[in-house]
Each structure stands twice: as structure tokens, then as C-alpha cells.
Scaffold this motif. Structure first.
Motif, short mmCIF file in Angstrom:
data_model
loop_
_atom_site.label_atom_id
_atom_site.label_comp_id
_atom_site.label_asym_id
_atom_site.label_seq_id
_atom_site.Cartn_x
_atom_site.Cartn_y
_atom_site.Cartn_z
N CYS A 166 1.23 -0.87 0.39
CA CYS A 166 -0.14 0.58 -0.21
C CYS A 166 0.39 1.29 0.04
O CYS A 166 0.43 2.42 -0.37
N ALA A 167 2.34 0.92 0.32
CA ALA A 167 2.83 2.10 -0.01
C ALA A 167 3.75 2.66 -1.14
O ALA A 167 4.94 3.68 -1.65
N SER A 168 2.92 1.48 -2.71
CA SER A 168 3.90 2.01 -3.52
C SER A 168 4.43 2.72 -3.77
O SER A 168 5.04 3.28 -5.21
N SER A 169 3.30 3.69 -4.45
CA SER A 169 3.22 4.56 -4.71
C SER A 169 3.63 5.60 -4.53
O SER A 169 4.24 6.90 -5.15
N THR A 170 3.53 6.06 -2.99
CA THR A 170 4.20 7.04 -2.55
C THR A 170 6.23 7.12 -2.93
O THR A 170 6.14 8.17 -2.84
N HIS A 171 6.65 5.57 -2.79
CA HIS A 171 7.54 5.52 -2.84
C HIS A 171 8.15 5.89 -4.02
O HIS A 171 9.57 6.23 -4.05
N ALA A 172 7.62 5.38 -4.79
CA ALA A 172 7.67 5.98 -6.25
C ALA A 172 7.51 7.41 -6.34
O ALA A 172 8.75 8.12 -7.62
N ILE A 173 6.78 8.22 -5.56
CA ILE A 173 6.86 9.26 -5.67
C ILE A 173 8.08 9.89 -5.30
O ILE A 173 8.63 10.60 -6.01
N GLY A 174 8.43 9.58 -4.01
CA GLY A 174 9.29 9.56 -3.16
C GLY A 174 10.66 9.46 -4.61
O GLY A 174 12.10 10.58 -4.39
N LEU A 255 9.14 19.49 -1.26
CA LEU A 255 9.58 19.54 0.02
C LEU A 255 10.63 18.12 0.17
O LEU A 255 11.86 18.07 0.58
N GLY A 256 10.05 16.99 1.00
CA GLY A 256 11.09 16.07 1.00
C GLY A 256 9.81 14.96 0.92
O GLY A 256 9.03 14.48 0.68
N PHE A 257 10.52 13.82 1.86
CA PHE A 257 10.51 12.46 1.41
C PHE A 257 11.04 11.78 2.70
O PHE A 257 12.13 11.68 3.02
N GLY A 258 9.97 10.85 2.91
CA GLY A 258 10.68 9.94 4.13
C GLY A 258 10.36 8.13 3.83
O GLY A 258 9.12 8.53 3.30
N MET A 259 10.44 7.18 4.74
CA MET A 259 10.77 5.87 4.66
C MET A 259 11.04 4.98 5.80
O MET A 259 12.11 5.69 6.54
N SER A 260 10.77 3.99 5.62
CA SER A 260 11.19 3.29 7.15
C SER A 260 10.52 2.03 7.01
O SER A 260 9.52 1.59 6.67
N SER A 261 11.25 1.23 7.51
CA SER A 261 10.79 0.15 8.14
C SER A 261 10.15 -0.15 9.54
O SER A 261 10.85 -0.34 10.61
N ASN A 403 0.69 10.36 4.29
CA ASN A 403 1.24 8.97 4.89
C ASN A 403 0.73 7.81 3.83
O ASN A 403 -0.36 8.02 3.81
N SER A 404 1.46 6.98 3.58
CA SER A 404 0.90 6.03 3.43
C SER A 404 1.90 4.15 3.90
O SER A 404 3.47 4.81 4.04
N LEU A 405 0.92 3.57 4.69
CA LEU A 405 1.66 2.66 5.61
C LEU A 405 1.47 1.72 5.32
O LEU A 405 -0.33 0.95 5.13
N ALA A 406 2.43 0.79 4.95
CA ALA A 406 1.95 -0.23 3.85
C ALA A 406 2.45 -2.11 4.89
O ALA A 406 2.65 -2.57 5.80
N PHE A 407 1.08 -2.68 4.12
CA PHE A 407 1.66 -3.98 5.08
C PHE A 407 3.03 -4.92 4.98
O PHE A 407 3.93 -3.90 3.85
N GLY A 408 3.28 -5.27 5.87
CA GLY A 408 4.93 -5.48 6.24
C GLY A 408 6.09 -4.38 6.40
O GLY A 408 7.04 -4.42 7.19
N GLY A 409 5.70 -3.82 7.27
CA GLY A 409 5.65 -2.39 8.19
C GLY A 409 6.11 -1.44 6.90
O GLY A 409 7.64 -1.10 7.47
N LEU A 410 6.01 -0.66 5.99
CA LEU A 410 6.57 -0.41 4.93
C LEU A 410 5.73 1.28 5.05
O LEU A 410 4.77 1.28 4.22
N ASN A 411 6.36 2.04 5.10
CA ASN A 411 6.12 3.42 5.69
C ASN A 411 6.91 4.12 4.10
O ASN A 411 8.34 4.00 4.07
N ALA A 412 5.82 5.57 4.12
CA ALA A 412 6.34 6.79 3.68
C ALA A 412 5.64 7.88 3.05
O ALA A 412 4.17 7.38 3.42
#
Length: 420
Positions: A166-174, A255-261, A403-412
Motif C-alpha cells: 500500500c506504500a508503492s506509489s508514495t515510494h515511487a513519488i518519493g 519538499l521532502g520524502f521519508g521512509m522506514s520499516s 502518509n502511506s503505511l503498508a503491510f510488511g511495515g513499509l512506511n512512506a
């Protein structure tokens, strides 16, 4: 380092098949969630056997009205939605007139691939040992949409697809943002597409017991799950200098992009993961300011935040976790920052959700109007959030996060700012 702005938008969604239609529905609170009329393919017995009866379908989309018969045969619904949305955005931004194809990137998010290509062929294979369509593999690839858009628009620069649930396209934009900011490319076509509303996919989600039997109500006291959807949304990114030189429409600045697991659980989110992604986003935004000679730092940007487009799925756990993260990041300001979840209108289209929500956030900043969480009537008081209800709320120039918070704990998380 370049300042990066959004100069073109395109979308095919359950609340509109153009940006104009999407905008009208978004700010009128017109939901695209409705009882489903069909499944693709049809259930074997005619009875879908689902606990839920609603989903958010794209309505009135005919690929033959936009593509040649050969292109339709070579693609699947998800890629078709992506191609048409990409055309809309590229046309508005006059992308091919101002950016060389080799200096333009395509970075898309698609998580589930070509469900509409796979399921009918799998059904034939296992029920009649029938011959599988020879284009099943290219039609079902998650990266099919990125390739088809490159072919359709003649773009020869870096082209890739990201699949992070569920974070795929936010990761892509970032990632696209970082490519334009660094000067690796002069422009990027980014966003996501997804068409997962098939019998098998819906039954799989039904087994998880996270889909609402009544309808998605994010952050509501009586929320009982998400509503699944489909769609595509595309953004054109380029440098501020390029956009200003040709007097392009600027919807917002990124302005910015952040991600985490989370590194915690495959389906159960953890507040610390979302908190880390938001903090990373503001550290990255501070770097943008510093290296483009603008005033401010991470803390000052956080104090400017006047809108949060929440992941807001409407499940009990997700909304609790996201709320906890908002409080952990913003502290005493958290209950006073306007929040909404547009999934209450367009549903949860998995990999495309972040892109649809990014378009909604850019439109909100451009119009000075924040969309409401249309289906929620009573906010869960334990969450202590300023949820926008009933009608849009006016706003002045501000910073927003999506915010996008995906299964697998993948956040963007992406941070945008009103451009004036």
C-alpha cells in the motif's frame, strides 16, 4: 540541487475519470463507494461468498475509447488505467514539448500486478486445462504499466515500477522527487495504478477480516474496516526553474520524502515505524531548504504543517497506530492539525492509493481547501485528532504531509508545500 514542483496531474478513479471530475467529487464529498455489480471474473457459482458488498470501482471506463484494439489486447485493466491517466498529466504539463525523452523518468507504483490477466487464465488452466493466452505474462507483470506508458509517450529515460504493497506509489513519488531534485533527470512522470477488484483478490482480503461489511469510516468511533478500490493517478514533476521559465501551472512544491520499516510484523503496524518515516521526511525537507538557500529547518517546517492526508484505512488497528505516530511527531500540536482520509471517497486501491492521495493533497494546497473525511460522523475520542468532517475546510498557505503505511511495515511519507 533543484526545487521540485508538480506541474501536471492525471487520474482515473472511482470519483472521477478526469482531474476536473475528481476535484468536484473530492470537495463535494461525493463517494465512489457503492454496492458492487460484478466481479472479474465472475465467481464460479454466481455467489461471491463475501462478508462485504461494497467496493470502489472506476465507472464508465472504456479502454477502446482511448487505445487501439492492439494496445488493449496487449494490456490489462491496471495498465490501461495508468496509460490514460499518464496521458492526461503529460498533456497538461506539455511534458514532451519541454523535456527530452531521455531526460524524463517514469517511476510508478503497482503492487498486485495484472489480476485481470491472471485470474481468467488460471481459471481456464485449472478447470478445463485450457490454453493460456500468449500475452498473459506481459499483461500480468507489475511493471507492465510503466513499460506501456513509456511506449505510449515515447519516454526513454529511467523507467521502473515499485511494489511495496500500500506504500508503492508514495515510494515511487518519493524516488521520482529525488531524481529530479538531484538533477539525474529534468522531469519525472510518477504515481501509480492498480486494478485489483477480482474475485480471487476480494476473497483473499475477505479471509483477513479487515474489509468493512458496511463501508469505510476512517478514524470513526464505529469503524470496522477498509473498502477496496481501484484507480490510477499520475503527477508530473520538474524543477521550479523549468516550470517558471515556461509559466507552467504549479500545483504544489514537494519538499521532502521519508521512509522506514517497522521490522515488526507482516500485517500489524507499529507506531514507531510511521513516526520514523515522518521524521525522516522532515529531515529530508530541511535538506531541500538548506541546499536551495531557503530559510527554515526540520522543526520550523513541522510547525508549519497545516494538513495531514492520512493513510486512514478505517481499520481499528491502522487508525490507532497512525494517530499515535501523529501525536509522537507533533506533540501538543497534534490535536490541532487538520486531518482527513480521502479513502472515505475513493476506497483503498492498494498500490495506487498514495498517488491518488498525493493528487488530492496537491489539489487541496492549490485551491486552499482541505477535503473532508466524508463518511465519518463521530470521531473516536481516544484518537484525539482534528478530523475534517462534513465539508471542506479553508486554509491559507501551508505545509502538508501524505502518509502511506503498508503491510510488511513499509512506511512512506511525502511533504508538500503551497506554492505562491
Amino acid at each position: 540541487m533543484n526545487r521540485v514542483v508538480i506541474t501536471g496531474l492525471g487520474c482515473i478513479t472511482p470519483i472521477g475519470n478526469t482531474v476536473a471530475e475528481f476535484t468536484t467529487s473530492l470537495f463535494a464529498g461525493t463517494s465512489g463507494i457503492a454496492p458492487f455489480t460484478t466481479l472479474f471474473p465472475e465467481p464460479p457459482t454466481g455467489d461471491p461468498g463475501l462478508r462485504f458488498k461494497h467496493m470502489a470501482e472506476v465507472k464508465g471506463f472504456d479502454p477502446y475509447a482511448h487505445m487501439t484494439s492492439g494496445a488493449v489486447v496487449a494490456t490489462e485493466r491496471s495498465a490501461q488505467l495508468g496509460v490514460v491517466a499518464a496521458r492526461q498529466a503529460a498533456l497538461e504539463a506539455a511534458l514532451r514539448d519541454h523535456h527530452a525523452p531521455e531526460n524524463t523518468a517514469i517511476v510508478l507504483g503497482c503492487s498486485t500486478g495484472g489480476r485481470h490477466a491472471e485470474e481468467p487464465e488460471t481459471k481456464k488452466l485449472y478447470t478445463t486445462n485450457g490454453r493460456v493466452h500468449p500475452l498473459t505474462v506481459p499483461r500480468s507483470m507489475a511493471s507492465s504499466g510503466a513499460s506501456q506508458i513509456a511506449i505510449d509517450l515515447g519516454i526513454t529515460g529511467p523507467t521502473l515500477n515499485i511494489s511495496t504493497a500500500c506504500a508503492s506509489s508514495t515510494h515511487a513519488i518519493g524516488l521520482a522527487f529525488q531524481m529530479v531534485r538531484s538533477g539525474l533527470v529534468t522531469a519525472a512522470l510518477t504515481g501509480g495504478h492498480e486494478a485489483p477488484l477480482t474475485f480471487g483478490f476480494l476473497r483473499a482480503w475477505d479471509s483477513m477480516r479487515v474489509v468493512s461489511p458496511t463501508g469505510c469510516r476512517p478514524f470513526s468511533a464505529d469503524r470496522d474496516g477498509m473498502t477496496l478500490g481501484e484507480g490510477a493517478a499520475i503527477l508530473i514533476l520538474e524543477s521550479l526553474a523549468s516550470a517558471k521559465a515556461r509559466n507552467a501551472t504549479i500545483y504544489a512544491e514537494i519538499l521532502g520524502f521519508g521512509m522506514s520499516s517497522d521490522a515488526h510484523h507482516i500485517t500489524q503496524p507499529k507506531p514507531e515505524g510511521a513516526t520514523a518515516a515522518i521524521h525522516a521526511c522532515f529531515r529530508d525537507a530541511a535538506r531541500t531548504l538548506q541546499e536551495t538557500d531557503q530559510p527554515g529547518n526540520a522543526q520550523s517546517l513541522m510547525e508549519e504543517v497545516g494538513y495531514i492526508n492520512a493513510h486512514g484505512t478505517g481499520t481499528v488497528v491502522n487508525d490507532q497506530v497512525e494517530s499515535a505516530a501523529i501525536h509522537a511527531v507533533f506533540g501538543a500540536r497534534a490535536p490541532h492539525i487538520p486531518v482527513s482520509s480521502t479513502k472515505s471517497l475513493h476506497g483503498h486501491s492498494i498500490g495506487a492509493s498514495g498517488a491518488i492521495e498525493a493528487v488530492a493533497t496537491a489539489l487541496a494546497l492549490h485551491r486552499g481547501q482541505l477535503p473532508a473525511t466524508a463518511t465519518t460522523q463521530t470521531v473516536d475520542p481516544t484518537l484525539n485528532l482534528d478530523l475534517i468532517l462534513n465539508a471542506p475546510r479553508p486554509t491559507g498557505p501551508t505545509v502538508a504531509i501524505s502518509n502511506s503505511l503498508a503491510f510488511g511495515g513499509l512506511n512512506a511519507v511525502i511533504a508538500l508545500r503551497t506554492f505562491a
